[in-house]
Design a protein around this motif. Structure first.
Motif, mmCIF file in Angstrom:
data_model
loop_
_atom_site.group_PDB
_atom_site.id
_atom_site.type_symbol
_atom_site.label_atom_id
_atom_site.label_comp_id
_atom_site.label_asym_id
_atom_site.label_seq_id
_atom_site.Cartn_x
_atom_site.Cartn_y
_atom_site.Cartn_z
ATOM 1 N N ALA A 235 -46.972 -2.446 39.837
ATOM 2 C CA ALA A 235 -45.731 -3.169 40.140
ATOM 3 C C ALA A 235 -44.909 -3.381 38.875
ATOM 4 O O ALA A 235 -43.676 -3.215 38.875
ATOM 5 C CB ALA A 235 -46.062 -4.509 40.791
ATOM 6 N N ALA A 236 -45.578 -3.737 37.769
ATOM 7 C CA ALA A 236 -44.878 -3.945 36.500
ATOM 8 C C ALA A 236 -44.260 -2.644 36.004
ATOM 9 O O ALA A 236 -43.115 -2.619 35.500
ATOM 10 C CB ALA A 236 -45.839 -4.516 35.461
ATOM 11 N N ALA A 237 -45.002 -1.537 36.143
ATOM 12 C CA ALA A 237 -44.484 -0.233 35.691
ATOM 13 C C ALA A 237 -43.277 0.178 36.535
ATOM 14 O O ALA A 237 -42.270 0.696 36.000
ATOM 15 C CB ALA A 237 -45.584 0.808 35.769
ATOM 16 N N LEU A 238 -43.341 -0.037 37.835
ATOM 17 C CA LEU A 238 -42.211 0.285 38.720
ATOM 18 C C LEU A 238 -40.988 -0.540 38.356
ATOM 19 O O LEU A 238 -39.850 -0.031 38.372
ATOM 20 C CB LEU A 238 -42.602 0.031 40.177
ATOM 21 N N LEU A 239 -41.206 -1.794 38.038
ATOM 22 C CA LEU A 239 -40.092 -2.654 37.662
ATOM 23 C C LEU A 239 -39.435 -2.161 36.369
ATOM 24 O O LEU A 239 -38.205 -2.162 36.240
ATOM 25 C CB LEU A 239 -40.583 -4.091 37.486
#
Length: 776
Positions: free
Chosen positions: A623-627
């Motif tokens: 999720a952090a990488a996608l953000l």
């Protein structure tokens, strides 16, 4: 004389006194005490008993004493007269049931004529070795001793034999013991039977068979009858049945001393050399028995026995006394054919061997040995202990699911036979909690921890098998809830514990987790990382332990932005370790390789090696990488998956270990999500509401680096950096690398640009902080 109300013998103990007596001596007395058939006369009424013996109440003899005499002699005048004559000028003992007193009287009393067939008398003699027994135990004993024949008109029908013994007054009621009705042969009569038939043909064989039969019943019954266990121990000791003592030792373990402390000390204390030579494993219990005797010189009671056993098995004390035969002997014994039912397979030898293998870090071998041995016939207690130790070895051998399965399997029989003060059930619960936390089964872990906290388990013998595992499970559950104060409390309790054995690895692991979540400065995290290294030690760590240590160091290095050092830790870990998988994806995120982080998270998410807790971590990192790459809606959806998994496994750590800025941004984007309602429900009782745990999530891990790009160096650049770290000048580097100084200067400029610095000192400092140069 006695009043009419004095008709029920009761059985109260009394103060000593000197009885008056009006009785004859010699043959006239013997004749007077026999009826027309030549049987010993039995008086069933206390008042007539008093009258026939010519006893009278006085200040020196009490009603209670005479009641005891009435009961102990079973109303048989010949036995009672012997007591009175022997003690004419001495006080009656305060307890007529004392075995030593009864045995002495037996040497002075004529052989009684019980009016029974010889076979029935033999069975009565066999039962005389038991202090008290249930009807079921009596029938079992009668039916289990084939060497006692039915000579003289007796019958092998156990029910009829017991009925005749009761009708003759040889077997009487002993009242209720532990909510069950018990029978007994009165003490003086029992002693006389034992004395007169001690040398009879077949008696020794019958006693050996009885001892074995008692242990059979004790091992196969749902609950342990302390009276029968005490009889079995005393019987084995008196008959010098050393192998039977070993069998009892294996069947009940140290709980034997909790169940029947007096009988255990008598049976195992001061063993002769022949016993210890024939059965070396008796040394262990002999040592415990002698230690208890020394500590309990002033008397034995349940509380003092428990305290003495706890002291004797204090952490670090027990194993040095434990017998440790040569490994070759154990292995050759186990390589042979399985033993027949009832034959021992070296329980103590195998137990010690498993402990030694674990101490050497050879946990897979220890587990294999335990699994092999526990598949063979063995005593109940021995089987449970070996299975427990095997489960511990399986946990350390990176097979936690199988370990938890075995722990669940043995919990019910351990619970059914638990004795206050014994370690086995609490140890199973503590290790079940620890393994469940490791597997992400936090509901199970919480249930066991609650039982341990609320139950009256402590103090315990062999406490070292319980408290360290309990502290670790409790500390990790506190971390799951981000309760750092409780986690520190449990960490200190674990650090202060005298003996952590193979669990020592959790001290640095838990210490680093607390530091990553709570450190306010980089220097504080560095200090904490170095400080927990003082806990390194103990037995050789397992592969699981080594992975946990590397993962904990890797987390610290990632938090500090020292990605090269984190990669070195990654290289040390097992290829399919779930900690390694998550750590590798976390490195990709912090290094700025976002697409790689997303791809790796997708690749590993459904792999069977991952626990639900690790899947939650992967979802949060993804999720952090996608953000970071701008895919906001995908990031929100993936973060919702992570929050749902956190709710399921009962842990906030997968969210808390994200870099703080990513965490705050994702929380702000999902504040209204229904997933937070589920997690709020899962942590009800630990936070005052949704806002409190969200604030906690936003605040922890404040110094963890958000992004630390890692320069990619060629082999030549790595060599140049090493020369700088060694303090070489440009001229010295030129000679070392066989390059002209101009070339060296140009390469240094390129190296400075990769690290974003402008001089030699800065590049060394930057490279060291990132892990390219190991600290001196």
């Amino acid at each position: 004389m006695f009043s009419d109300s004095w008709t029920n013998p009761g059985g109260a103990s009394a103060a000593g006194g000197v009885p008056g007596a009006e009785t004859g001596r010699g043959s006239s007395k013997d004749a007077a005490d026999r009826d027309s058939d030549g049987r010993d006369e039995v008086i069933r009424d206390l008042r007539e008993f008093v009258s026939r013996l010519g006893l009278r109440e006085s200040a020196r003899v009490s009603k209670e004493q005479i009641a005891q005499l009435f009961e102990a002699s079973a109303g048989r005048l010949s036995l009672a007269r012997t007591v009175i004559e022997v003690l004419r000028d001495a006080p009656l003992p305060t307890d007529m049931s004392l075995r030593s007193f009864a045995d002495y009287i037996a040497t002075l009393t004529p052989t009684p004529n019980l009016g029974l067939a010889e076979g029935d008398i033999r069975f009565a003699t066999m039962l005389s070795h038991l202090s008290a027994f249930t009807k079921q135990s009596a029938l079992f004993a009668i039916a289990s001793v084939p060497s006692v024949t039915a000579d003289g008109g007796g019958s092998k029908d156990a029910e009829n034999i017991l009925m005749r013994l009761r009708m003759s007054g040889v077997v009487v009621s002993a009242g209720e013991i532990d909510d069950r009705q018990h029978l007994q042969i009165p003490g003086l009569l029992a002693a006389k039977l034992r004395h007169d038939f001690e040398d009879a043909d077949g008696h020794g064989e019958a006693i050996e068979q009885l001892s074995a039969a008692l242990l059979d019943q004790l091992e196969n019954s749902q609950s342990t009858d302390p009276a029968l266990l005490a009889d079995a121990l005393i019987l084995a000791r008196q008959a010098r049945l050393w192998s039977t003592l070993v069998r009892a030792q294996e069947a009940f373990g140290l709980s034997t001393f909790l169940l029947v402390p007096q009988a255990s000390c008598t049976a195992f204390g001061s063993l002769p050399a022949e016993a210890l030579e024939a059965e070396p494993t008796l040394n262990f219990f002999a040592m415990i028995a002698e230690g208890l005797r020394d500590r309990l010189e002033d008397g034995i009671d349940e509380k003092r026995v428990r305290e003495a056993l706890v002291a004797a098995t204090h952490p670090g004390q027990l194993w040095k006394h434990f017998p440790g035969p040569a490994s070759a002997k154990v292995e050759s014994e186990l390589d042979g054919p399985p033993p027949v039912q009832g034959e021992r397979a070296g329980y103590f030898a195998v137990l010690r061997r498993i402990v030694d293998l674990s101490g050497e870090g050879r946990h897979p071998e220890a587990a294999a040995l335990g699994l092999d041995w526990s598949a063979r016939p063995a005593g109940r207690r021995a089987h449970l202990v070996i299975r427990f130790i095997t489960a511990v070895s399986l946990f350390h051998a990176s097979d936690p699911r199988r370990a938890l399965s075995i722990l669940h399997e043995i919990e019910t029989p351990a619970r059914d036979n638990h004795i206050d003060g014994d370690f086995l059930l609490p140890a199973i619960m503590a290790w079940s909690a620890l393994v469940a936390v490791h597997c992400g089964d936090h509901d199970t872990a919480d249930d066991y921890l609650t039982q341990l906290t609320d139950g009256p388990w402590f103090p315990l013998i062999l406490d070292e098998l319980v408290h360290p595992a309990q502290h670790i499970a409790a500390a990790k559950r506190a971390l799951d809830r981000l309760d750092l104060d409780l986690a520190r409390e449990e960490f200190r309790a674990l650090a202060d514990y005298p003996e952590n054995r193979s669990l020592w690895v959790f001290l640095p692991v838990i210490g680093r987790m607390i530091a990553v979540l709570s450190a306010a400065t980089e220097s504080g995290l560095l200090f904490a990382n170095d400080d927990v290294e003082k806990h390194r030690g103990g037995p050789e760590t397992s592969a699981t332990g080594a992975d946990l240590l590397s993962a904990s160091r890797g987390m610290v290095f990632i938090g500090l932005g020292r990605l090269k050092l984190a990669e070195l830790e990654l290289a040390r870990m097992s290829p399919l370790s779930d900690e390694r998988i998550v750590l590798s994806v976390r490195i990709e995120l912090v290094a700025g390789r976002y697409e790689s982080a997303i791809s790796l998270a997708d690749t590993w998410f459904y792999n069977e090696v991952l626990t639900p807790l690790r899947r939650a971590e992967l979802a949060a990192i993804k999720a952090a990488a996608l953000l970071r790459v701008g895919r906001v809606s995908d990031a929100v959806a993936e973060f919702g998956t992570a929050v749902g998994l956190c709710s399921w496994v009962g842990s906030l750590l997968p969210l808390a270990f994200l870099p703080q800025q990513d965490r705050i941004d994702l929380i702000d984007l999902t504040t209204s999500s229904a997933a937070w309602d589920e997690i709020n429900l899962a942590f009800a009782g630990f936070f005052r509401g949704r806002e409190e745990f969200m604030d906690r999530l936003r605040s922890v891990g404040a110094i963890s680096v958000h992004h630390a790009s890692l320069p990619q160096l060629s082999a030549a650049e790595t060599q140049l950096l090493d020369c700088l770290a060694e303090g070489l000048s440009i001229a010295q580097i030129s000679r070392e690398l066989h390059q002209v100084t101009g070339t060296v200067k140009n390469r240094l400029s390129a190296l400075y640009r990769k690290f974003g610095v402008s001089n030699k000192a800065e590049v060394i400092a930057r490279a060291r902080s990132m892990g390219f140069i190991m600290p001196v």
